[in-house]
Design a protein around this motif. Structure first.
Motif, PDB file in Angstrom:
ATOM      1  N   ASP A  19       0.830  -1.218   0.000  1.00 60.11           N
ATOM      2  CA  ASP A  19       0.000   0.000   0.000  1.00 60.11           C
ATOM      3  C   ASP A  19       0.863   1.266   0.000  1.00 60.11           C
ATOM      4  O   ASP A  19       0.511   2.268  -0.624  1.00 60.11           O
ATOM      5  N   VAL A  20       1.992   1.212   0.713  1.00 63.17           N
ATOM      6  CA  VAL A  20       2.881   2.388   0.757  1.00 63.17           C
ATOM      7  C   VAL A  20       3.513   2.610  -0.623  1.00 63.17           C
ATOM      8  O   VAL A  20       3.510   3.733  -1.149  1.00 63.17           O
ATOM      9  N   ILE A  21       4.014   1.540  -1.222  1.00 58.02           N
ATOM     10  CA  ILE A  21       4.657   1.673  -2.547  1.00 58.02           C
ATOM     11  C   ILE A  21       3.616   2.177  -3.558  1.00 58.02           C
ATOM     12  O   ILE A  21       3.874   3.118  -4.325  1.00 58.02           O
ATOM     13  N   LEU A 225       9.418  -0.646   7.446  1.00 55.04           N
ATOM     14  CA  LEU A 225       9.692  -0.987   6.041  1.00 55.04           C
ATOM     15  C   LEU A 225      11.088  -0.559   5.612  1.00 55.04           C
ATOM     16  O   LEU A 225      11.405  -0.564   4.424  1.00 55.04           O
ATOM     17  N   GLY A 226      11.911  -0.126   6.578  1.00 50.99           N
ATOM     18  CA  GLY A 226      13.270   0.293   6.240  1.00 50.99           C
ATOM     19  C   GLY A 226      13.304   1.539   5.375  1.00 50.99           C
ATOM     20  O   GLY A 226      14.186   1.686   4.521  1.00 50.99           O
ATOM     21  N   GLY A 227      12.388   2.442   5.567  1.00 55.56           N
ATOM     22  CA  GLY A 227      12.389   3.701   4.807  1.00 55.56           C
ATOM     23  C   GLY A 227      13.413   4.673   5.366  1.00 55.56           C
ATOM     24  O   GLY A 227      13.912   4.502   6.481  1.00 55.56           O
ATOM     25  N   ASP A 228      13.752   5.713   4.575  1.00 59.33           N
ATOM     26  CA  ASP A 228      14.675   6.728   5.103  1.00 59.33           C
ATOM     27  C   ASP A 228      14.059   8.129   5.056  1.00 59.33           C
ATOM     28  O   ASP A 228      14.741   9.108   4.749  1.00 59.33           O
ATOM     29  N   PHE A 229      12.774   8.211   5.354  1.00 61.05           N
ATOM     30  CA  PHE A 229      12.122   9.521   5.469  1.00 61.05           C
ATOM     31  C   PHE A 229      12.815  10.336   6.552  1.00 61.05           C
ATOM     32  O   PHE A 229      13.167   9.794   7.614  1.00 61.05           O
ATOM     33  N   LYS A 230      12.959  11.635   6.300  1.00 63.28           N
ATOM     34  CA  LYS A 230      13.407  12.551   7.361  1.00 63.28           C
ATOM     35  C   LYS A 230      12.178  13.366   7.742  1.00 63.28           C
ATOM     36  O   LYS A 230      11.858  14.375   7.078  1.00 63.28           O
ATOM     37  N   PRO A 231      11.452  12.924   8.801  1.00 64.14           N
ATOM     38  CA  PRO A 231      10.174  13.577   9.117  1.00 64.14           C
ATOM     39  C   PRO A 231      10.297  15.092   9.283  1.00 64.14           C
ATOM     40  O   PRO A 231       9.349  15.824   8.989  1.00 64.14           O
ATOM     41  N   ARG A 232      11.483  15.591   9.692  1.00 62.68           N
ATOM     42  CA  ARG A 232      11.630  17.052   9.866  1.00 62.68           C
ATOM     43  C   ARG A 232      11.543  17.795   8.533  1.00 62.68           C
ATOM     44  O   ARG A 232      11.378  19.014   8.514  1.00 62.68           O
ATOM     45  N   ARG A 233      11.695  17.072   7.444  1.00 65.63           N
ATOM     46  CA  ARG A 233      11.614  17.730   6.126  1.00 65.63           C
ATOM     47  C   ARG A 233      10.186  17.748   5.588  1.00 65.63           C
ATOM     48  O   ARG A 233       9.954  18.052   4.419  1.00 65.63           O
ATOM     49  N   PHE A 234       9.233  17.369   6.453  1.00 63.49           N
ATOM     50  CA  PHE A 234       7.817  17.413   6.074  1.00 63.49           C
ATOM     51  C   PHE A 234       7.051  18.198   7.132  1.00 63.49           C
ATOM     52  O   PHE A 234       7.430  18.218   8.309  1.00 63.49           O
ATOM     53  N   VAL A 261      12.224   3.642   0.059  1.00 68.21           N
ATOM     54  CA  VAL A 261      11.513   2.662   0.893  1.00 68.21           C
ATOM     55  C   VAL A 261      11.866   1.308   0.277  1.00 68.21           C
ATOM     56  O   VAL A 261      11.426   0.983  -0.832  1.00 68.21           O
ATOM     57  N   GLY A 262      12.717   0.520   0.981  1.00 65.37           N
ATOM     58  CA  GLY A 262      13.244  -0.707   0.378  1.00 65.37           C
ATOM     59  C   GLY A 262      13.992  -0.334  -0.890  1.00 65.37           C
ATOM     60  O   GLY A 262      14.788   0.611  -0.888  1.00 65.37           O
ATOM     61  N   ASN A 263      13.707  -1.028  -2.027  1.00 65.05           N
ATOM     62  CA  ASN A 263      14.417  -0.646  -3.274  1.00 65.05           C
ATOM     63  C   ASN A 263      13.628   0.333  -4.091  1.00 65.05           C
ATOM     64  O   ASN A 263      13.929   0.511  -5.257  1.00 65.05           O
ATOM     65  N   HIS A 264      12.624   0.965  -3.520  1.00 67.25           N
ATOM     66  CA  HIS A 264      11.849   1.949  -4.281  1.00 67.25           C
ATOM     67  C   HIS A 264      12.283   3.365  -3.905  1.00 67.25           C
ATOM     68  O   HIS A 264      12.506   3.647  -2.730  1.00 67.25           O
ATOM     69  N   ARG A 265      12.392   4.214  -4.930  1.00 62.44           N
ATOM     70  CA  ARG A 265      12.851   5.592  -4.705  1.00 62.44           C
ATOM     71  C   ARG A 265      11.745   6.551  -5.123  1.00 62.44           C
ATOM     72  O   ARG A 265      11.153   6.394  -6.196  1.00 62.44           O
ATOM     73  N   PHE A 266      11.461   7.517  -4.265  1.00 57.46           N
ATOM     74  CA  PHE A 266      10.389   8.490  -4.556  1.00 57.46           C
ATOM     75  C   PHE A 266      10.960   9.891  -4.490  1.00 57.46           C
ATOM     76  O   PHE A 266      11.683  10.227  -3.550  1.00 57.46           O
ATOM     77  N   THR A 267      10.612  10.693  -5.496  1.00 59.64           N
ATOM     78  CA  THR A 267      11.099  12.079  -5.468  1.00 59.64           C
ATOM     79  C   THR A 267       9.948  13.014  -5.107  1.00 59.64           C
ATOM     80  O   THR A 267       8.795  12.779  -5.465  1.00 59.64           O
TER      81      THR A 267
END
Ligand code: SAH
Ligand code: AVI
Length: 317
Positions: A19-21, A225-234, A261-267
Motif C-alpha cells: 500500500d505504501v509503494i 519498512l526500512g524507509g529513510d524519510f526525514k520527518p523534519r523535512r515534512f 523505501v526498500g528498493n523503491h525511490r520516490f522524489t
C-alpha cells in the motif's frame, strides 16, 4: 476471552509495504489512514482525544451519557455488540453497562490497544463473553456472527466512518446491514458540518499533537519498512475542503528531496504533499440519506447540546 483467528504479522507487513509503494507511486501521493495506528499512533490518537480543541470525543461521550436510556431502548438489552474501530473501548463501557450484552466483539487494526482494552474490560465485566478480532474492516472479515446470541448491534463510534469516502461508507454500511441481519441495528457516531474555524482548530492543535500523529506515519514506514524519510523535512497541513465537505490532512515536503523505501525511490518537489487522511463531515439529513441508501431505516438521531456531533440509531428493516 476467546482468541481471534486472524493470520499473523507477515501478511500484514506485506500489505503495508504494497500500500505504501502503491500510494507513493501515484501522481498525487496518498497513504491510507488505517496505517496511523501502530502502538505510538494509537497513543497519539488518545492524546488528541484529550485536547481542548478536539471536541468530537467529549461531544460524543456527553451525548451518549445524556441519551443512554433512549439509546438502550433502541438497541435493546442482551444480544451481541460488535464494535468496529474499538480502540481503547472507553465509549463502549457506557453501552456495555446499559445494554448488558451477552457477547462483545471489538474489532481493531491496532493489536496492542485491542488486546489491552479487551483485558481491561474482562476484569471490569467478568460476566461478559469478549471476542476481540484483530483485523481490517475495509477487507472481508471473519466474524462468527452465526454463533452470536440474540439481536446483533454494530457500534461504530468516533466518526471513524468519516475517514471513509462516501462510496466506501456506503459499502461498509451495506456489509454491516448484511451482518446484523433483518432484526439487527447499528449505532454510528458521525461528526457534523460546522464553522470551518472550529474544524481547523481541531485538526491543527496548538500543542502539535495532531502534527505528531500525522508525521508518525513516516516514522512508522522507516521503522517497519526500512524507509529513510526525514520527518523534519515534512510539515503537517490540515484544512477544511468545503466542496466535498471534509478535513484533509497532508504531509508537505519542505524541500526537493528523494526518499527510499526498500528498493523503491520516490522524489518530492518542494511543496508537494502526501494526502494522509480525509475526515468527512455530514449534515444529519445527509448521513441519514446515506444510511437509507445502504438498506437501513434511519430511526433515531441524538445530538450533544451544542449540536457538534451526532449518534444515529439505524434499524435493519
Ligand atoms: N472508537 C474509538 C477510536 C476511534 S479512532 C473512539 O471513538 O474514540 C479509530 C480506530 O479505528 C482506531 O482504534 C484504529 O486503530 C481503528 N481503525 C482505523 N482503521 C481501521 C481499519 N481499516 N480496520 C480496523 N480498525 C481500524
Ligand atoms: C478516528 N478519526 C475519526 C479521527 C478524525 O477526526 O478523523 C482521526 C484524527 N485525525 C486527526 N485527528 C483525529
Amino acid at each position: 476471552m476467546a482468541r481471534d483467528p486472524r493470520p499473523g504479522g507477515a501478511a500484514r507487513l506485506n500489505s503495508f509495504r504494497e500500500d505504501v509503494i502503491a500510494g507513493l507511486s501515484q501522481p498525487r501521493k496518498a497513504l491510507p489512514p488505517k496505517y496511523f495506528y501502530d502502538a505510538r499512533g494509537s497513543r497519539l490518537f488518545e492524546a488528541i482525544c484529550r485536547l481542548k480543541e478536539y471536541y468530537p470525543t467529549r461531544a460524543e461521550l456527553a451525548l451518549t451519557r445524556a441519551h443512554l436510556g433512549a439509546i438502550s431502548r433502541f438497541s435493546r438489552k442482551g444480544g451481541t455488540l460488535i464494535e468496529y474501530g474499538s480502540g481503547d473501548s472507553v465509549k463502549s463501557r457506557l453501552l456495555i453497562e446499559a445494554l448488558h450484552p451477552s457477547s462483545y466483539i471489538p474489532v481493531d487494526i491496532s493489536e496492542d490497544v485491542l488486546r489491552s482494552a479487551a483485558s481491561k474490560l474482562q476484569r471490569l465485566y467478568p460476566w461478559l463473553d469478549i471476542r476481540p478480532v484483530h483485523g481490517d474492516f475495509s477487507q472481508p472479515l471473519e466474524i462468527s456472527v452465526a454463533r452470536a446470541k440474540g439481536r446483533r448491534v454494530v457500534y461504530f463510534p468516533g466518526s471513524t466512518i468519516g475517514n471513509l469516502t462516501p462510496e466506501e461508507a456506503h459499502a461498509f454500511l451495506r456489509m454491516t446491514r448484511g451482518q446484523v441481519g433483518p432484526r439487527g441495528a447499528m449505532l454510528v457516531g458521525v461528526d457534523l458540518k460546522k464553522d470551518a474555524n472550529v474544524l481547523h482548530a481541531a485538526y491543527n492543535d496548538a500543542r502539535g499533537v495532531t502534527a505528531a500523529f500525522n508525521l508518525n506515519l513516516l516514522a512508522r514506514i522507516n521503522r517497519e519498512l526500512g524507509g529513510d524519510f526525514k520527518p523534519r523535512r515534512f510539515r503537517h497541513y490540515a484544512f477544511y475542503n468545503a466542496s466535498p465537505g471534509r478535513i484533509e490532512m497532508h504531509l508537505v515536503s519542505l524541500t526537493p528531496q528523494t526518499v527510499n523505501v526498500g528498493n523503491h525511490r520516490f522524489t518530492f518537489e518542494a511543496g508537494e504533499s502526501i494526502h494522509t487522511e480525509n475526515s468527512y463531515k455530514y449534515s444529519v439529513g445527509g448521513f441519514r440519506a446515506l444510511a437509507e441508501r445502504a438498506g437501513f431505516k434511519a430511526k433515531k438521531t441524538w445530538l450533544d447540546p451544542k449540536g457538534l456531533f451526532s449518534l444515529h440509531g439505524l434499524a435493519a428493516v
